[in-house]
Design a protein around this motif. Structure first.
Motif, mmCIF file in Angstrom:
data_model
loop_
_atom_site.group_PDB
_atom_site.id
_atom_site.type_symbol
_atom_site.label_atom_id
_atom_site.label_comp_id
_atom_site.label_asym_id
_atom_site.label_seq_id
_atom_site.Cartn_x
_atom_site.Cartn_y
_atom_site.Cartn_z
ATOM 1 N N SER A 143 0.832 -1.208 0.000
ATOM 2 C CA SER A 143 0.000 0.000 0.000
ATOM 3 C C SER A 143 0.863 1.253 0.000
ATOM 4 N N GLU A 144 1.931 1.234 0.789
ATOM 5 C CA GLU A 144 2.797 2.411 0.921
ATOM 6 C C GLU A 144 3.615 2.672 -0.339
ATOM 7 N N THR A 145 4.038 1.643 -1.000
ATOM 8 C CA THR A 145 4.988 1.812 -2.101
ATOM 9 C C THR A 145 4.346 1.831 -3.479
ATOM 10 N N THR A 146 3.124 1.334 -3.621
ATOM 11 C CA THR A 146 2.520 1.252 -4.952
ATOM 12 C C THR A 146 1.272 2.108 -5.116
ATOM 13 N N ASP A 147 0.658 2.523 -4.019
ATOM 14 C CA ASP A 147 -0.608 3.249 -4.092
ATOM 15 C C ASP A 147 -1.664 2.433 -4.832
ATOM 16 N N GLY A 148 -1.657 1.129 -4.569
ATOM 17 C CA GLY A 148 -2.614 0.218 -5.207
ATOM 18 C C GLY A 148 -1.936 -0.656 -6.235
ATOM 19 N N CYS A 149 -2.143 -1.971 -6.139
ATOM 20 C CA CYS A 149 -1.483 -2.882 -7.069
ATOM 21 C C CYS A 149 -2.233 -4.200 -7.124
ATOM 22 N N ASP A 150 -1.964 -4.978 -8.171
ATOM 23 C CA ASP A 150 -2.332 -6.385 -8.257
ATOM 24 C C ASP A 150 -1.051 -7.196 -8.121
ATOM 25 N N VAL A 151 -1.152 -8.372 -7.504
ATOM 26 C CA VAL A 151 0.013 -9.245 -7.350
ATOM 27 C C VAL A 151 -0.356 -10.634 -7.846
ATOM 28 N N GLU A 152 0.554 -11.226 -8.599
ATOM 29 C CA GLU A 152 0.354 -12.577 -9.120
ATOM 30 C C GLU A 152 1.529 -13.454 -8.697
ATOM 31 N N LEU A 153 1.222 -14.565 -8.042
ATOM 32 C CA LEU A 153 2.211 -15.598 -7.751
ATOM 33 C C LEU A 153 2.005 -16.732 -8.734
ATOM 34 N N ILE A 154 3.047 -17.066 -9.486
ATOM 35 C CA ILE A 154 2.933 -18.164 -10.433
ATOM 36 C C ILE A 154 4.275 -18.872 -10.550
ATOM 37 N N ASP A 155 4.264 -20.165 -10.265
ATOM 38 C CA ASP A 155 5.466 -20.995 -10.356
ATOM 39 C C ASP A 155 6.580 -20.425 -9.479
ATOM 40 N N THR A 156 7.646 -19.928 -10.078
ATOM 41 C CA THR A 156 8.768 -19.401 -9.297
ATOM 42 C C THR A 156 8.891 -17.885 -9.444
ATOM 43 N N TRP A 157 7.753 -17.204 -9.612
ATOM 44 C CA TRP A 157 7.774 -15.755 -9.822
ATOM 45 C C TRP A 157 6.710 -15.058 -8.983
ATOM 46 N N MET A 158 7.030 -13.842 -8.586
ATOM 47 C CA MET A 158 6.050 -12.912 -8.042
ATOM 48 C C MET A 158 6.026 -11.680 -8.949
ATOM 49 N N PHE A 159 4.830 -11.312 -9.424
ATOM 50 C CA PHE A 159 4.654 -10.124 -10.253
ATOM 51 C C PHE A 159 3.801 -9.118 -9.496
ATOM 52 N N VAL A 160 4.292 -7.902 -9.401
ATOM 53 C CA VAL A 160 3.545 -6.803 -8.790
ATOM 54 C C VAL A 160 3.215 -5.819 -9.897
ATOM 55 N N TYR A 161 1.914 -5.675 -10.180
ATOM 56 C CA TYR A 161 1.462 -4.783 -11.249
ATOM 57 C C TYR A 161 0.823 -3.541 -10.631
ATOM 58 N N SER A 162 1.201 -2.392 -11.108
ATOM 59 C CA SER A 162 0.588 -1.153 -10.635
ATOM 60 C C SER A 162 0.244 -0.263 -11.824
ATOM 61 N N ARG A 163 -0.324 0.877 -11.540
ATOM 62 C CA ARG A 163 -0.803 1.753 -12.607
ATOM 63 C C ARG A 163 0.353 2.209 -13.506
ATOM 64 N N PRO A 164 0.080 2.439 -14.772
ATOM 65 C CA PRO A 164 1.152 2.851 -15.699
ATOM 66 C C PRO A 164 1.745 4.199 -15.312
ATOM 67 N N GLY A 165 3.011 4.372 -15.647
ATOM 68 C CA GLY A 165 3.663 5.656 -15.422
ATOM 69 C C GLY A 165 4.230 5.853 -14.037
ATOM 70 N N ARG A 166 4.246 4.811 -13.210
ATOM 71 C CA ARG A 166 4.725 4.978 -11.838
ATOM 72 C C ARG A 166 6.247 4.990 -11.751
ATOM 73 N N PHE A 167 6.924 4.398 -12.722
ATOM 74 C CA PHE A 167 8.374 4.269 -12.638
ATOM 75 C C PHE A 167 9.032 5.340 -13.498
ATOM 76 N N GLY A 168 9.541 6.367 -12.836
ATOM 77 C CA GLY A 168 10.197 7.436 -13.572
ATOM 78 C C GLY A 168 11.167 8.218 -12.715
#
Length: 273
Positions: A143-168
């Motif tokens: 909550s603190e670092t993404t301001d809202g996200c989806d997370v997917e655990l699959i096999d040997t991976w964790m994916f954290v998806y957040s709104r576009p444009g957050r990484f700049g």
């Protein structure tokens, strides 16, 4: 994006402006058409390895409906397989927009404080494991670092998806590093339990080709020592586990890098600004 790239390079991470069809296991990478990753930071040599950037693709929802989806993402390789689970953030809608199937998953009860911001789903029989990963501490950090996200655990991976444009910016990269550090300290210990002394691992680790001979010699020596009773309790120290994690990360990322190289060879798929 200049600040994002500069912060990554200053930390010794690599940077790619544009990769078509990145070979990652997340839903947004494996089910869409015309999938492109941009502003991609690759922290392969970090103590907590990850990929981070943006992804865009077109996803088929049903026979009549397909839509474009854009998202910022962090892809974190894990040391072993985890039970597949999905955490959906309120109002984010990245995974729903990409057509994730939830019918076979069970909705889990999480801490009351997070019932509004997040909804957690897992397959039957893996409820405890999912709740041990998505603790209140981890949900607070997300909550603190993404301001809202989806997370997917699959096999040997964790994916954290957040709104576009957050990484700049550098602060955005620091947030990514906070998440990956938490995963290393609190998730990896759970999914990589101690192997009993002298036992054979349930899932043998495949190693990169260049390390195969050395790994074979090491395995043979350890097998002889085990039969002789020379492997003492506590042999698997933290440094040894970190080496295993490093090998696993190399394997998990290998297909990504090989795929990227193949795209470049056949058509210049790796583009730069």
């Amino acid at each position: 994006m200049a600040a994002w790239k500069a912060a990554a390079v200053a930390r010794g991470y690599s940077y790619q402006s544009h990769i078509r069809g990145p070979l990652l296991r997340g839903l947004l990478f494996r089910t869409g058409d015309s999938v492109v990753a941009t502003s991609l930071v690759s922290a392969l040599q970090a103590s907590t390895p990850f990929f981070a950037g943006s992804v865009n693709g077109r996803y088929k929802i049903d026979e009549q409906d397909s839509r474009s989806v854009s998202s910022s993402f962090v892809a974190i390789p894990l040391a072993r397989k985890v039970p597949n689970a999905v955490l959906l953030g309120e109002g984010v809608d990245v995974l729903r927009s990409a057509g994730i199937a939830l019918q076979s998953r069970q909705k889990l009860s999480i801490d009351d404080h997070f019932e509004g911001p997040f909804t957690l789903y897992s397959h039957g029989g893996h409820e405890r494991e999912a709740l041990e990963i998505f603790t209140p501490e981890f949900l607070t950090l997300l909550s603190e670092t993404t301001d809202g996200c989806d997370v997917e655990l699959i096999d040997t991976w964790m994916f954290v998806y957040s709104r576009p444009g957050r990484f700049g910016s550098e602060s955005a990269l620091q947030s990514v590093e906070r998440i990956t550090k938490h995963v290393k300290l609190n998730v990896l210990p759970y999914i990589e339990p101690e192997t009993p002394v002298g036992s054979v691992p349930a899932e043998p680790v495949e190693v990169p080709t260049e390390d195969a001979d050395a790994a074979a010699r090491l395995a043979a020596r350890e097998e002889r020592e085990a039969r002789a009773g020379a492997i003492a309790t506590g042999r698997r120290t933290l440094d040894a586990r970190n080496r295993e994690i490093g090998r696993l990360v190399g394997v998990g990322i290998g297909s990504f890098l090989l795929g990227a190289a193949a795209w470049w060879a056949v058509g210049g798929s790796l583009l730069s600004f």
